[in-house]
Design a protein around this motif. Structure first.
Motif, PDB file in Angstrom:
ATOM      1  N   ALA B 218       4.698 -12.515  11.753  1.00  0.00           N
ATOM      2  CA  ALA B 218       5.696 -13.524  12.084  1.00  0.00           C
ATOM      3  C   ALA B 218       6.101 -14.292  10.829  1.00  0.00           C
ATOM      4  O   ALA B 218       7.296 -14.452  10.547  1.00  0.00           O
ATOM      5  N   ILE B 219       5.096 -14.737  10.071  1.00  0.00           N
ATOM      6  CA  ILE B 219       5.406 -15.519   8.875  1.00  0.00           C
ATOM      7  C   ILE B 219       6.176 -14.673   7.853  1.00  0.00           C
ATOM      8  O   ILE B 219       7.178 -15.121   7.286  1.00  0.00           O
ATOM      9  N   ALA B 220       5.722 -13.430   7.640  1.00  0.00           N
ATOM     10  CA  ALA B 220       6.381 -12.573   6.651  1.00  0.00           C
ATOM     11  C   ALA B 220       7.828 -12.304   7.039  1.00  0.00           C
ATOM     12  O   ALA B 220       8.728 -12.342   6.206  1.00  0.00           O
ATOM     13  N   ALA B 221       8.072 -12.057   8.341  1.00  0.00           N
ATOM     14  CA  ALA B 221       9.424 -11.736   8.786  1.00  0.00           C
ATOM     15  C   ALA B 221      10.363 -12.923   8.608  1.00  0.00           C
ATOM     16  O   ALA B 221      11.545 -12.758   8.314  1.00  0.00           O
ATOM     17  N   VAL B 222       9.804 -14.133   8.776  1.00  0.00           N
ATOM     18  CA  VAL B 222      10.633 -15.322   8.615  1.00  0.00           C
ATOM     19  C   VAL B 222      10.842 -15.644   7.127  1.00  0.00           C
ATOM     20  O   VAL B 222      11.951 -15.938   6.694  1.00  0.00           O
TER      21      VAL B 222
END
Lengths: 299, 346
Positions: B218-222
């Motif tokens: 989630a963090i990487a995609a954002v």
């Protein structure tokens, strides 16, 4: 009375060291049984063999009528074991530890009852690493009792506790016995065994040296009693005149009379109105140990 | 069931109350993701730096989309900058001549600069000769590449590494510390099958892995520029098989090591080199073939490849199975050895 534990000629060696060297004993149900002896006497090994944590090299063990080794899952819920180290789950509160152990035995949670029994009601929400040594030991014992076992094994529960914590724990242990449980306790404190236990086995170098009620063991010694008075209350010479006194000496602090007829000597002192400040020391288990092994007791 | 739930719950509670473990489980991988992510996104658009002196027609003709210019006032300062390593090279224009000075230490940049300079000068010569339609011409067209962007390679790598590390360390350190404080012994005195003990560890490890994967992806995609093609139903089996493999390794380490310190040292010694060999931090294609072959026998490689296939490339069931079989086989073999080596007592 039925037999709870029967040990017959059990032996266990580690290499050349005979940890348990032919021990036999029987423990009745409801009995408070003490195994005393110095460190390395073989107490813990004997206990572990009875609990089923270790296999004996030879000999028979019967625990509640069954063999504890190999691991006997039917027997396990009927015994409660407090190990020397406090075996807790990391970072769990006292309440959570007790809940967890109850669940592991598929037993109903008796957490509040247990906390009250060991006097930790106010510490219910305290994590294990914030408890004092005495509190940890009491919680450890509560965890061993939470599934309501018939026989309870306590391995040196008071080791490394301060005198006050030891006395608190003694009260807890007496309450457990009142619930009708059989208690097997190892300790290297002789006074503790004398105060708590119905019978004790004196163990040294893997052998039972004596096994009886503490009072019987002490009485069997026929050791002399020491009576002390404040120095100057009576002179040593005068004291030696009393018939039953074997020796008398004055070290400047107190006069000590040694006798095997303490009643006679006390009557005589009473007649001379010398009972003020008097103290009487009868033989203790330390003297028993000394006479059994020929060496001073060192815990 | 009650025993399994109780034992798992006790571990989960302990886990989430321990700040050190939480740091290594969640924050350290995030820091890695941040650092590697920034570094790689930078290098992705990087231009070759070059020093320039003068602004005549040749210098002006240099292509601005692949070069980044640094102006120097004269030849001496430009040479000094190259010598000190501030610039990989410098163009010095004087009349109709351009001098290229370049650092011998950066052969790649020097090659690029030489190529560019040659082409600029050639086209200037053609122009000077009055050639408007040259006999030979180069036609360049862009093709959509299968190759992944560095961040698309890196994110699954760091997620896989984090999951493997947690599963391995968690299992190893739990068994060692429980043995050390006699809790294992105490549990042996409870009427509970050994199987329940192992299952509770697996349950806890799988739960932690799922949380880690969710948080990191989630963090990487954002935070970074890339599109996930997530197929959670395909990813979950890979995750679970991966956790099985690394819990087995952890259990084996937990049986061998006597103290928590030696346990975490051994676990580091196993997982960190494995992470490099398996191409977690940088693509395995950069390594010699022998290293790449070794990597294919290690579980982290298959977690990583499987994760890239189903989460980034959007591939199907066969890719998932390709990753799961080796992981399961590995887990079974190591798990069997670990069970043999398991000790209740110190």
């Amino acid at each position: 009375m039925k037999t709870a534990i029967k040990v017959a000629d059990v032996k266990k060696a580690y290499g050349n060291t005979k940890a348990v060297d032919g021990i036999s004993l029987e423990i009745e149900q409801g009995e408070f049984f003490g195994i005393i002896g110095p460190n390395g006497a073989g107490k813990t090994t004997l206990l572990e063999i009875i609990e089923g944590l270790r296999e004996a090299d030879s000999g028979q063990v019967e625990l509640l009528g069954a063999k504890p080794w190999p691991r006997n899952k039917a027997l396990l819920p009927r015994i409660g074991v407090q190990l020397q180290a406090s075996a807790f789950f990391e970072k769990l509160t006292a309440r959570e530890q007790l809940d967890s152990f109850a669940d592991l035995y598929n037993a109903p949670r008796r957490t509040d009852e247990m906390l009250e029994l060991v006097g930790l009601t106010e510490k219910a929400k305290t994590p294990d690493d914030k408890l004092s040594g005495g509190q940890k030991q009491r919680l450890n014992i509560a965890c061993a009792l939470v599934h309501d076992p018939e026989v309870v094994f306590l391995d040196e529960p008071t080791a490394a506790l301060d005198p006050q914590a030891r006395r608190n724990l003694w009260d807890v242990l007496r309450n457990i016995q009142k619930q009708g449980k059989t208690i097997v306790l190892t300790t290297h404190y002789l006074d503790e065994a004398e105060i708590l236990c119905d019978r004790i086995a004196v163990v040294d170098k893997g052998k039972v040296l004596a096994l009886d009620a503490p009072a019987n063991l002490v009485r069997g010694l026929e050791a002399p009693t020491k009576i002390s008075l404040p120095s100057g209350a009576i002179s040593a010479d005068e004291a030696n005149q009393i018939g039953a006194v074997e020796t008398a000496s004055d070290d400047g602090v107190s006069v000590t009379l040694v006798t095997r007829d303490s009643a006679g000597v006390l009557t005589e002192l009473s007649n001379r109105n010398l009972l003020h400040g008097i103290s009487v020391h009868s033989a203790t288990l330390e003297d028993v140990f000394l006479s059994l092994t020929g060496r001073e007791y060192r815990a | 069931m009650k025993q399994l739930a109780s034992l798992s719950m006790a571990q989960i509670r302990g886990y989430f109350r321990d700040r050190t473990t939480l740091f290594f489980t969640f924050f350290l991988p995030l820091i890695f993701l941040g650092i590697f992510g920034l570094v790689s996104s930078n290098s992705n658009v990087s231009k070759t730096e070059v020093g320039i002196v003068g602004n005549g027609p040749l210098i002006s003709a240099l292509p601005k989309d692949v070069l980044k210019f640094e102006n120097y006032k004269d030849e001496a300062t430009a040479r000094e900058a190259v010598r000190k390593g501030d610039s990989p090279g410098a163009f010095i224009e004087s009349g109709n001549n351009v001098t290229l000075v370049y650092a011998t230490t950066d052969a790649t940049s020097a090659g690029i600069l030489q190529g560019i300079a040659t082409s600029v000068i050639n086209s200037a010569n053609l122009q000077a000769a009055g050639v408007t339609s040259p006999a030979y011409q180069l036609n360049a067209t862009a093709v959509e590449s299968e190759d992944l962007k560095p961040i698309e390679q890196l994110t699954p790598g760091i997620v896989s590494w984090a999951i493997a590390t947690s599963a391995c360390f968690g299992a190893a350190l739990t068994f060692i510390s429980w043995r050390d404080k006699q809790l294992l012994r105490r549990l042996r005195l409870a009427p509970m099958p050994t199987f329940t003990l192992i299952c509770s560890r697996l349950a806890v490890a799988i739960l932690i892995a799922i949380i880690q994967a969710a948080v990191f992806f989630a963090i990487a995609a954002v935070a970074f520029d890339f599109t996930l093609k997530p197929n959670i139903l395909l990813y979950l089996p890979i995750l679970i098989c991966g956790v099985l493999a690394f819990v087995a390794i952890g259990q084996l380490i937990g049986s061998i090591a006597k103290t928590v310190d030696s346990g975490s040292a051994i676990a580091n010694l196993v997982v960190l080199p494995m992470a490099f060999v398996c191409g977690v931090f940088m693509p395995a294609s950069m390594f010699p073939p022998i290293v790449q072959t070794i990597g294919k026998f290690l579980p982290l490689y298959h977690i990583n490849e499987g994760t890239i296939d189903v989460m980034i490339r959007g591939e199907g069931v066969s890719s998932m199975l390709n990753a799961c079989w080796p992981l399961l086989a590995f887990a079974l073999v190591i798990g069997a050895i670990a069970t043999k080596a398991f000790r209740w007592e110190k």
